[in-house]
Design a protein around this motif. Structure first.
Motif, mmCIF file in Angstrom:
data_model
loop_
_atom_site.group_PDB
_atom_site.id
_atom_site.type_symbol
_atom_site.label_atom_id
_atom_site.label_comp_id
_atom_site.label_asym_id
_atom_site.label_seq_id
_atom_site.Cartn_x
_atom_site.Cartn_y
_atom_site.Cartn_z
ATOM 1 N N ALA A 62 0.832 -1.206 0.000
ATOM 2 C CA ALA A 62 0.000 0.000 0.000
ATOM 3 C C ALA A 62 0.864 1.253 0.000
ATOM 4 O O ALA A 62 0.574 2.228 -0.706
ATOM 5 C CB ALA A 62 -0.920 -0.008 1.220
ATOM 6 N N SER A 63 1.951 1.240 0.774
ATOM 7 C CA SER A 63 2.868 2.382 0.798
ATOM 8 C C SER A 63 3.564 2.553 -0.555
ATOM 9 O O SER A 63 3.769 3.683 -1.022
ATOM 10 C CB SER A 63 3.905 2.188 1.912
ATOM 11 O OG SER A 63 4.819 3.258 1.958
ATOM 12 N N TYR A 64 3.926 1.450 -1.188
ATOM 13 C CA TYR A 64 4.533 1.476 -2.529
ATOM 14 C C TYR A 64 3.561 2.115 -3.522
ATOM 15 O O TYR A 64 3.949 2.979 -4.328
ATOM 16 C CB TYR A 64 4.871 0.051 -2.941
ATOM 17 C CG TYR A 64 5.412 -0.117 -4.342
ATOM 18 C CD1 TYR A 64 6.782 -0.098 -4.588
ATOM 19 C CD2 TYR A 64 4.558 -0.299 -5.427
ATOM 20 C CE1 TYR A 64 7.286 -0.256 -5.868
ATOM 21 C CE2 TYR A 64 5.049 -0.465 -6.715
ATOM 22 C CZ TYR A 64 6.404 -0.441 -6.926
ATOM 23 O OH TYR A 64 6.889 -0.594 -8.210
ATOM 24 N N PHE A 65 2.289 1.711 -3.464
ATOM 25 C CA PHE A 65 1.284 2.267 -4.360
ATOM 26 C C PHE A 65 1.066 3.762 -4.090
ATOM 27 O O PHE A 65 0.837 4.540 -5.018
ATOM 28 C CB PHE A 65 -0.038 1.513 -4.210
ATOM 29 C CG PHE A 65 -0.051 0.186 -4.906
ATOM 30 C CD1 PHE A 65 0.977 -0.202 -5.741
ATOM 31 C CD2 PHE A 65 -1.107 -0.689 -4.723
ATOM 32 C CE1 PHE A 65 0.965 -1.427 -6.383
ATOM 33 C CE2 PHE A 65 -1.133 -1.922 -5.362
ATOM 34 C CZ PHE A 65 -0.099 -2.288 -6.193
ATOM 35 N N LEU A 66 1.125 4.159 -2.812
ATOM 36 C CA LEU A 66 0.949 5.578 -2.473
ATOM 37 C C LEU A 66 2.046 6.422 -3.120
ATOM 38 O O LEU A 66 1.762 7.480 -3.700
ATOM 39 C CB LEU A 66 0.973 5.753 -0.956
ATOM 40 C CG LEU A 66 0.898 7.199 -0.447
ATOM 41 C CD1 LEU A 66 -0.416 7.844 -0.859
ATOM 42 C CD2 LEU A 66 1.057 7.240 1.073
ATOM 43 N N ALA A 67 3.295 5.955 -3.027
ATOM 44 C CA ALA A 67 4.390 6.679 -3.671
ATOM 45 C C ALA A 67 4.186 6.735 -5.182
ATOM 46 O O ALA A 67 4.467 7.754 -5.828
ATOM 47 C CB ALA A 67 5.726 6.008 -3.337
ATOM 48 N N GLY A 68 3.670 5.637 -5.752
ATOM 49 C CA GLY A 68 3.429 5.595 -7.196
ATOM 50 C C GLY A 68 2.373 6.585 -7.646
ATOM 51 O O GLY A 68 2.556 7.291 -8.651
ATOM 52 N N VAL A 69 1.268 6.658 -6.905
ATOM 53 C CA VAL A 69 0.193 7.571 -7.308
ATOM 54 C C VAL A 69 0.628 9.029 -7.124
ATOM 55 O O VAL A 69 0.301 9.897 -7.952
ATOM 56 C CB VAL A 69 -1.109 7.265 -6.537
ATOM 57 C CG1 VAL A 69 -1.024 7.711 -5.088
ATOM 58 C CG2 VAL A 69 -2.306 7.927 -7.219
ATOM 59 N N LEU A 70 1.398 9.322 -6.067
ATOM 60 C CA LEU A 70 1.883 10.696 -5.859
ATOM 61 C C LEU A 70 2.892 11.082 -6.941
ATOM 62 O O LEU A 70 2.916 12.242 -7.385
ATOM 63 C CB LEU A 70 2.505 10.823 -4.468
ATOM 64 C CG LEU A 70 1.521 10.715 -3.297
ATOM 65 C CD1 LEU A 70 2.261 10.737 -1.969
ATOM 66 C CD2 LEU A 70 0.488 11.845 -3.356
ATOM 67 N N MET A 71 3.711 10.129 -7.371
ATOM 68 C CA MET A 71 4.646 10.409 -8.449
ATOM 69 C C MET A 71 3.902 10.743 -9.740
ATOM 70 O O MET A 71 4.227 11.709 -10.443
ATOM 71 C CB MET A 71 5.579 9.213 -8.692
ATOM 72 C CG MET A 71 6.657 9.486 -9.731
ATOM 73 S SD MET A 71 7.371 7.995 -10.461
ATOM 74 C CE MET A 71 6.043 7.485 -11.567
ATOM 75 N N SER A 72 2.889 9.941 -10.070
ATOM 76 C CA SER A 72 2.129 10.172 -11.299
ATOM 77 C C SER A 72 1.346 11.479 -11.237
ATOM 78 O O SER A 72 1.237 12.197 -12.236
ATOM 79 C CB SER A 72 1.174 9.002 -11.550
ATOM 80 O OG SER A 72 1.880 7.863 -11.992
ATOM 81 N N ILE A 73 0.805 11.811 -10.065
ATOM 82 C CA ILE A 73 0.084 13.083 -9.917
ATOM 83 C C ILE A 73 1.035 14.261 -10.113
ATOM 84 O O ILE A 73 0.701 15.243 -10.800
ATOM 85 C CB ILE A 73 -0.592 13.149 -8.539
ATOM 86 C CG1 ILE A 73 -1.767 12.158 -8.479
ATOM 87 C CG2 ILE A 73 -1.084 14.560 -8.247
ATOM 88 C CD1 ILE A 73 -2.412 12.048 -7.111
ATOM 89 N N SER A 74 2.230 14.163 -9.525
ATOM 90 C CA SER A 74 3.215 15.246 -9.670
ATOM 91 C C SER A 74 3.612 15.435 -11.123
ATOM 92 O O SER A 74 3.667 16.561 -11.628
ATOM 93 C CB SER A 74 4.453 14.947 -8.821
ATOM 94 O OG SER A 74 4.139 14.854 -7.454
ATOM 95 N N ARG A 75 3.874 14.315 -11.793
ATOM 96 C CA ARG A 75 4.301 14.392 -13.198
ATOM 97 C C ARG A 75 3.154 14.866 -14.090
ATOM 98 O O ARG A 75 3.360 15.687 -14.992
ATOM 99 C CB ARG A 75 4.795 13.028 -13.668
ATOM 100 C CG ARG A 75 5.227 12.979 -15.130
ATOM 101 C CD ARG A 75 6.341 13.965 -15.416
ATOM 102 N NE ARG A 75 6.713 13.956 -16.830
ATOM 103 C CZ ARG A 75 7.498 14.849 -17.399
ATOM 104 N NH1 ARG A 75 7.987 15.843 -16.695
ATOM 105 N NH2 ARG A 75 7.790 14.764 -18.686
ATOM 106 N N LEU A 76 1.935 14.397 -13.848
ATOM 107 C CA LEU A 76 0.787 14.823 -14.651
ATOM 108 C C LEU A 76 0.528 16.316 -14.465
ATOM 109 O O LEU A 76 0.219 17.021 -15.430
ATOM 110 C CB LEU A 76 -0.448 14.013 -14.256
ATOM 111 C CG LEU A 76 -1.732 14.291 -15.052
ATOM 112 C CD1 LEU A 76 -1.529 13.972 -16.528
ATOM 113 C CD2 LEU A 76 -2.889 13.469 -14.499
ATOM 114 N N ALA A 77 0.657 16.800 -13.224
ATOM 115 C CA ALA A 77 0.476 18.229 -12.969
ATOM 116 C C ALA A 77 1.519 19.041 -13.725
ATOM 117 O O ALA A 77 1.222 20.114 -14.282
ATOM 118 C CB ALA A 77 0.573 18.501 -11.467
#
Length: 337
Positions: A62-77
């Motif tokens: 779950a922590s791995y997925f959290l880092a993944g979604v935050l990375m994608s949100i940062s890059r998409l922004a």
């Protein structure tokens, strides 16, 4: 690692290069959207009662997925801001946050391998003595590590080389740990050296399943990171030369696409591991896709054992998932005593 954002300083001029650059940005956006959707849907699978995975492992994934979604949100922004010509200086925080979360994802692979090593060493009582607060603390430590790499990158003369050495060292240790965990647990099953509670038998088999999964994740991650590093070095070499804008945007685009696609691939592998077999069969039938069941129906005699209450229990003709449920029901009864 540097990303293609720095190249945007040279790509805010109208013309053919900017037009192609915007196409690259638009092509990358859907990858992150898909990744975010997959990662946001993951918690319901991770913490489902049908997902027969140790709680410590669930928290780490779950922590791995959290880092993944935050990375994608940062890059998409960042991509959206770049498309709308937002001033570069206002977007720097997105570049730094993307780097931190991306590095945290890599560091989580070490946490996952360490967690499986602990599960192997304490296989007899690991399920009962769950230590998920410690696991959460270890996952949180991946962010100070990421900040250290970020500081090294921008403040040391050879910061990039230092980061590469840290990456390689952690990756090598993680890979060796996973290999040892896999071989030790396979040897236990082959020699039937676990004669304790039934929880140990299940824990050993879970260690084999998860170490095999993590080895697959490690290989996928290594391939994509290795290829992306090649394009990153080419990108960095041409970044300060305005005459090489085509080289800059092409290699920057390939780097970013490899990183985002690699993250999506590892997410899909994790989800395939977490989704119960019956759910996979259901969706495969809807989408008319072939489905290879992971469940195995033993052709040999049924397995018999005596429960903690002296009741004879039979398993063996059901699926592996059904047998696991029997194991967990027995464990639950034992812990209530």
């Amino acid at each position: 690692m540097t990303n293609s954002t720095s190249g945007s300083f040279y790509l805010r001029e109208t013309g053919e290069i900017r037009d192609v650059y915007e196409i690259f940005l638009l092509v990358e956006c859907p990858v992150h959207v898909v990744n975010i959707i997959l990662l946001l849907a993951a918690p319901s699978l991770i913490f489902s009662s049908k997902t027969l995975v140790n709680l410590n492992l669930k928290m780490t994934i779950a922590s791995y997925f959290l880092a993944g979604v935050l990375m994608s949100i940062s890059r998409l922004a960042w991509l959206i801001c770049d498309l709308f010509w937002v001033p570069i200086n206002s977007m720097e925080i997105l570049m730094y946050s993307r780097f931190v979360f991306q590095t945290s994802i890599a560091a989580h692979l070490f946490v996952l391998s360490a967690e499986r090593a602990i599960a192997t060493c304490r296989s007899k009582r690991y399920e009962q003595n769950s230590c998920y607060p410690v696991i959460i603390f270890c996952c949180i430590l991946t962010y100070p590590y990421s900040l250290l790499q970020l500081y090294s990158k921008y403040n040391f003369q050879k910061g990039r080389e230092i980061n590469v050495v840290m990456y390689l060292g952690a990756a090598l240790v993680s890979f060796l740990i996973l290999l040892v965990v896999f071989r030790v647990n396979k040897k236990k099953v082959k020699e039937r050296r676990f004669k304790g509670p039934i929880s140990e038998a299940y824990q050993v088999r879970e260690n084999i399943r998860t170490s095999r999964l993590l080895l697959q994740i490690f290989v996928i991650f290594s391939v994509f990171v290795g290829l992306s590093t090649f394009f990153l070095l080419r990108f960095s070499a041409s970044l300060t030369d305005p005459a090489k804008k085509w080289v800059t945007i092409t290699n920057g685009f390939l780097y970013d696409m490899l990183i985002s696609t690699g993250t999506t691939c590892t997410t899909l592998v994790f989800l395939q591991f977490l989704i119960p077999d019956e759910t996979q069969k259901k969706w495969s039938h809807i989408l008319h896709l072939p489905c290879q069941s992971r469940n195995v129906r033993p052709e040999s005699k049924r397995i018999r054992f005596r429960s903690i209450h002296g009741v004879d229990v039979e398993v063996g003709n059901g699926t592996a998932e059904e047998e696991a449920r029997v194991y967990f029901s027995q464990l639950s009864l034992a812990w209530k005593l």
